[in-house]
Design a protein around this motif. Structure first.
Motif, PDB file in Angstrom:
ATOM      1  N   TYR A 142      -0.829   9.224   5.688  1.00  0.00           N
ATOM      2  CA  TYR A 142      -0.978   9.388   7.135  1.00  0.00           C
ATOM      3  C   TYR A 142      -1.893   8.302   7.705  1.00  0.00           C
ATOM      4  CZ  TYR A 142       1.072  14.053   6.620  1.00  0.00           C
ATOM      5  OH  TYR A 142       1.898  15.087   6.357  1.00  0.00           O
ATOM      6  N   LEU A 143      -2.989   7.995   6.963  1.00  0.00           N
ATOM      7  CA  LEU A 143      -3.892   6.934   7.432  1.00  0.00           C
ATOM      8  C   LEU A 143      -3.150   5.608   7.488  1.00  0.00           C
ATOM      9  CD1 LEU A 143      -7.395   7.320   5.790  1.00  0.00           C
ATOM     10  CD2 LEU A 143      -6.814   7.383   8.185  1.00  0.00           C
ATOM     11  N   TRP A 144      -2.345   5.340   6.437  1.00  0.00           N
ATOM     12  CA  TRP A 144      -1.596   4.085   6.401  1.00  0.00           C
ATOM     13  C   TRP A 144      -0.630   4.006   7.576  1.00  0.00           C
ATOM     14  CZ3 TRP A 144       3.680   3.414   5.986  1.00  0.00           C
ATOM     15  CH2 TRP A 144       4.089   2.097   5.789  1.00  0.00           C
TER      16      TRP A 144
ATOM     17  N   ALA B 161      -4.320  12.710   9.423  1.00  0.00           N
ATOM     18  CA  ALA B 161      -4.907  12.503   8.099  1.00  0.00           C
ATOM     19  C   ALA B 161      -6.156  13.355   7.931  1.00  0.00           C
ATOM     20  CB  ALA B 161      -5.240  11.026   7.908  1.00  0.00           C
TER      21      ALA B 161
ATOM     22  N   GLY C  81      -4.471  14.600  -1.222  1.00  0.00           N
ATOM     23  CA  GLY C  81      -5.264  13.458  -0.767  1.00  0.00           C
ATOM     24  C   GLY C  81      -4.410  12.211  -0.608  1.00  0.00           C
ATOM     25  N   GLY C  82      -3.445  12.007  -1.525  1.00  0.00           N
ATOM     26  CA  GLY C  82      -2.538  10.874  -1.397  1.00  0.00           C
ATOM     27  C   GLY C  82      -1.703  10.963  -0.130  1.00  0.00           C
TER      28      GLY C  82
ATOM     29  N   THR D 129       0.900   9.581  -5.444  1.00  0.00           N
ATOM     30  CA  THR D 129       1.132  10.956  -4.996  1.00  0.00           C
ATOM     31  C   THR D 129       2.216  11.631  -5.821  1.00  0.00           C
ATOM     32  OG1 THR D 129       0.577  10.180  -2.791  1.00  0.00           O
ATOM     33  CG2 THR D 129       1.598  12.326  -2.967  1.00  0.00           C
TER      34      THR D 129
ATOM     35  N   PRO E 169       0.821  -1.223   0.000  1.00  0.00           N
ATOM     36  CA  PRO E 169       0.000   0.000   0.000  1.00  0.00           C
ATOM     37  C   PRO E 169       0.848   1.264   0.000  1.00  0.00           C
ATOM     38  CG  PRO E 169      -0.803  -1.531   1.644  1.00  0.00           C
ATOM     39  CD  PRO E 169       0.462  -2.104   1.119  1.00  0.00           C
TER      40      PRO E 169
ATOM     41  N   VAL F 229      -6.863  16.427   5.334  1.00  0.00           N
ATOM     42  CA  VAL F 229      -8.004  16.517   4.415  1.00  0.00           C
ATOM     43  C   VAL F 229      -8.734  17.837   4.621  1.00  0.00           C
ATOM     44  CG1 VAL F 229     -10.252  15.545   3.892  1.00  0.00           C
ATOM     45  CG2 VAL F 229      -8.296  14.051   4.127  1.00  0.00           C
TER      46      VAL F 229
ATOM     47  N   ALA G  21      -3.743   9.859   2.624  1.00  0.00           N
ATOM     48  CA  ALA G  21      -3.808   8.398   2.641  1.00  0.00           C
ATOM     49  C   ALA G  21      -2.553   7.812   3.279  1.00  0.00           C
ATOM     50  CB  ALA G  21      -3.968   7.876   1.217  1.00  0.00           C
TER      51      ALA G  21
ATOM     52  N   GLU H 294      -4.360   8.871  12.350  1.00  0.00           N
ATOM     53  CA  GLU H 294      -5.672   9.221  11.784  1.00  0.00           C
ATOM     54  C   GLU H 294      -5.983  10.696  11.952  1.00  0.00           C
ATOM     55  OE1 GLU H 294      -5.391   6.667  13.905  1.00  0.00           O
ATOM     56  OE2 GLU H 294      -5.781   4.898  12.680  1.00  0.00           O
TER      57      GLU H 294
ATOM     58  N   ILE I 256       0.568   4.193  -2.763  1.00  0.00           N
ATOM     59  CA  ILE I 256       0.254   5.573  -2.365  1.00  0.00           C
ATOM     60  C   ILE I 256       1.358   6.512  -2.812  1.00  0.00           C
ATOM     61  CG2 ILE I 256       0.025   7.080  -0.367  1.00  0.00           C
ATOM     62  CD1 ILE I 256      -1.330   4.749   1.069  1.00  0.00           C
TER      63      ILE I 256
END
Lengths: 172, 105
Positions: free
Chosen positions: A42-44, A51, A36-37, A11, A3, A55, A40, A48, A7
């Motif tokens: 940061y989420l990975w 992220a 946005g990438g 990006t 992932p 956003v 993503a 959270e 990502i």
């Protein structure tokens, strides 16, 4: 790992194409995709809250400011495509950027960074803990950032608003 | 030789930094230069999160709080920068960097 690679490639591709295009609106929209990438990523990585902040701030707010700036600074309805930039400067910039990325990648790859922490879990941090820390031990910094944002936004309004004498010149 | 996730994150962020650097150096449109600077700031934030995730253990909130403050400062910088772009456009009817070389309007 997969992932992260996906990502990163998405990006980087959107950012690179955005920096190479000659249509400003397309560049701005592609950069929104790039931000946005990053969210993503940061989420990975398990951050959270960051992220969602990314956003909200970048995909939501800064993108709108950029689009408004693009629309307010064109001379006519069709004036969006830019004149081509000088080839010499682009070449020099690419040489400089390539040298920087070469040095950075060489340094990163030759260092033993992170060799022992491959399987580690993300440090656990809840939003409640984060809020307590922000209002507790980092309260002074939070106040300073609040003051900075207030001053910066007021200054932006003052700089961007037309002064009265100029408006009367336009009218006459 | 195997590559660790931290190195992969750092390679990602340095590539993003260089894309922003190339954009900021090569384009002559002020808005695109600002966007290049924003990309470089974002690459720095990626480094904070990468070291928070994979670096030596510290307090679990350190990297996150640093990135939150950094995003706040970047937002202020973008607002002021784009306001300056609009002010330059009002004075000179043009936002090419090469022609914005006077402080007096």
């Amino acid at each position: 790992m997969l992932p992260l690679v996906v990502i990163a490639l998405l990006t980087l591709a959107t950012a690179a194409v955005a920096m190479a295009l000659r249509n400003l609106i397309h560049s701005a929209l592609l950069l929104i995709g790039s931000w946005g990438g990053i969210a993503a990523f940061y989420l990975w990585a398990g951050a959270e809250f960051v992220a969602f902040a990314q956003v909200l701030v970048y995909v939501g707010a800064i993108s709108m400011v950029v689009l408004f700036a693009v629309l307010l600074t064109r001379r006519s309805r069709t004036d969006i495509a830019l004149a081509p930039d000088s080839v010499g400067r682009a070449f020099a910039a690419i040489v400089t950027g390539g040298a920087v990325v070469g040095v950075l990648a060489g340094a990163i790859l030759s260092s033993p960074l992170g060799a022992g922490t491959v399987a580690g879990n993300a440090p656990a941090i809840s939003v409640r803990d984060l809020g307590l820390q922000l209002m507790g031990s980092h309260a002074a910094a939070l106040l300073v950032v609040g003051g900075l944002l207030t001053v910066a936004l007021l200054g932006a309004v003052v700089i961007a608003s037309a002064d009265r004498a100029e408006k009367e010149d336009d009218r006459s | 030789m195997s590559i660790s996730p931290l190195q992969l994150c750092l390679l990602f962020s340095s590539a993003l930094f260089c894309i922003g650097l190339i954009g900021a150096l090569s384009r002559s449109n002020t808005i695109l230069v600002l966007l290049g600077v924003e990309l470089m700031l974002n690459a720095a934030n990626l480094n904070f999160i990468a070291f928070w995730r994979y670096g030596p253990a510290t307090s679990p909130a350190t990297g996150v709080i640093f990135v939150i403050f950094s995003i706040a400062v970047a937002a202020a910088e973008a607002a002021v920068g784009l306001a300056l772009v609009i002010a330059i456009y009002r004075h000179q009817k043009n936002i090419r960097l090469q022609e914005a070389d006077r402080l007096k309007g």
